[in-house]
Motif scaffolding. Structure first.
Motif, PDB file in Angstrom:
ATOM      1  N   HIS A  16      -3.418 -19.634 -37.920  1.00 12.00           N
ATOM      2  CA  HIS A  16      -2.378 -20.484 -38.512  1.00 12.00           C
ATOM      3  C   HIS A  16      -1.342 -19.600 -39.188  1.00 12.00           C
ATOM      4  CE1 HIS A  16      -5.017 -19.594 -41.940  1.00 12.00           C
ATOM      5  NE2 HIS A  16      -3.962 -19.788 -42.700  1.00 12.00           N
ATOM      6  N   ASP A  49       0.952 -19.767 -42.872  1.00 14.25           N
ATOM      7  CA  ASP A  49       0.813 -20.472 -44.141  1.00 14.25           C
ATOM      8  C   ASP A  49       1.933 -21.497 -44.350  1.00 14.25           C
ATOM      9  OD1 ASP A  49      -1.608 -19.397 -44.623  1.00 14.25           O
ATOM     10  OD2 ASP A  49      -1.067 -18.318 -46.437  1.00 14.25           O
ATOM     11  N   HIS A  65      -2.469 -15.601 -38.663  1.00 20.78           N
ATOM     12  CA  HIS A  65      -3.697 -14.898 -39.077  1.00 20.78           C
ATOM     13  C   HIS A  65      -4.943 -15.739 -38.813  1.00 20.78           C
ATOM     14  CE1 HIS A  65      -1.846 -16.884 -42.561  1.00 20.78           C
ATOM     15  NE2 HIS A  65      -3.050 -17.054 -43.087  1.00 20.78           N
TER      16      HIS A  65
HETATM   17 FE   LIG Z   1      -3.554 -18.587 -44.405  1.00 19.07          FE
END
Ligand SMILES: [Fe+2]
Ligand SMILES: O=C(O)CCC(=O)C(=O)O
Length: 261
Positions: free
Chosen positions: A67, A69, A152
């Protein structure tokens, strides 16, 4: 956690741990954000900022699938106990998402049909050869920086406890403004009474950091003009002459050329 053989074990994210545990956050408190990350510009929102800190607890094999952030924020992630394997990719409009990860055209939905274990078995080797790939292990006491817009995936190698906090550094103010303004349907974590996060953020920045805001809005306008021109070029099938192409950077606000881990 001590008696679990699931392939994808339950993973706890508690966004209210500070209140529930009656912690004090600040220089003389129980913990404080590492100073090296600089100022967090979402602080101007006070208690109307979106969710921004979590206690994360899980056994080995638990973790976070690929994903980016929320709201184009950056994050730091501090391992209090255990250890975490990280694999990350810089944001780049010219590079597709990591192998085995599929996103809808507007990037609002990420489909990673595989569990972390399946992804590691099927795509890890290929991913490691992809340009820009960064990987490493964070042990107890170590803190990792997740720059705005980076993909990440994280897997706990041991039973782990971590604290993570999302923030807006000066360097990514333009990205965050762009996200709040132009991807408003994807904005998350604000309380319901915040009707227009973009307007609220602009208003608070205007009060507290007018110079930073002015510079970022100018950058945003430039990027938007570039995107509009590119769109017109594509739609009209017209190739612009050299004078028009030099200042243009497609996908500028995805931070293509500015992130340094
Ligand atoms: Fe994250
Ligand atoms: O599983 C982890 O520790 C990473 C958490 C994370 O990436 C996030 O909260 O955005």
């Amino acid at each position: 956690m001590n008696d679990n053989w699931d392939e994808s074990p339950l993973y706890l994210f508690d966004r209210s741990f500070v209140e529930k545990m009656d912690l004090s956050v600040g220089r003389n408190g129980h913990y404080w954000p590492p100073e090296s990350f600089g100022e967090d510009l979402f602080a101007v929102l006070g208690d109307r900022r979106p969710d921004s800190r979590w206690l994360i607890v899980g056994p080995e094999r638990s973790g976070s699938t690929f994903h980016k952030d929320p709201n184009a924020t950056s994050a730091w992630n501090a391992v209090v106990k255990g250890s975490k394997y990280w694999i990350m990719f810089p944001t780049s409009p010219s590079q597709p998402p990591p192998p085995g990860v599929f996103v809808s055209e507007d990037q609002s939905e990420v489909t990673s049909p595989l569990s972390i274990a399946e992804w590691l078995l099927g795509f890890h080797a290929e991913a490691r050869k992809t340009p820009g790939c960064c990987e490493g292990i964070c042990n107890e006491g170590e803190v990792l920086h997740v720059p705005s817009g980076w993909w990440h995936l994280v897997v706990n190698l041991k039973p782990s406890i971590a604290i993570t906090q999302n923030f807006v550094p000066k360097a990514h103010l333009t990205n965050v403004l762009d996200f709040l303004k132009n991807k408003s349907d994807q904005v998350s974590g604000f309380k319901k009474d915040v009707r227009n996060p973009y307007e609220l953020f602009v208003q608070k920045m205007q009060e507290q950091h007018p110079n930073l805001l002015e510079k970022a809005l100018a950058e945003l306008n430039k990027a938007q003009a570039g995107r509009k021109r590119k769109w017109n070029e594509l739609v009209n099938g017209v190739l612009e002459d050299d004078n028009h192409t030099e200042a243009f950077s497609f996908g500028f606000c995805d931070g293509a050329d500015e992130d340094v881990p």
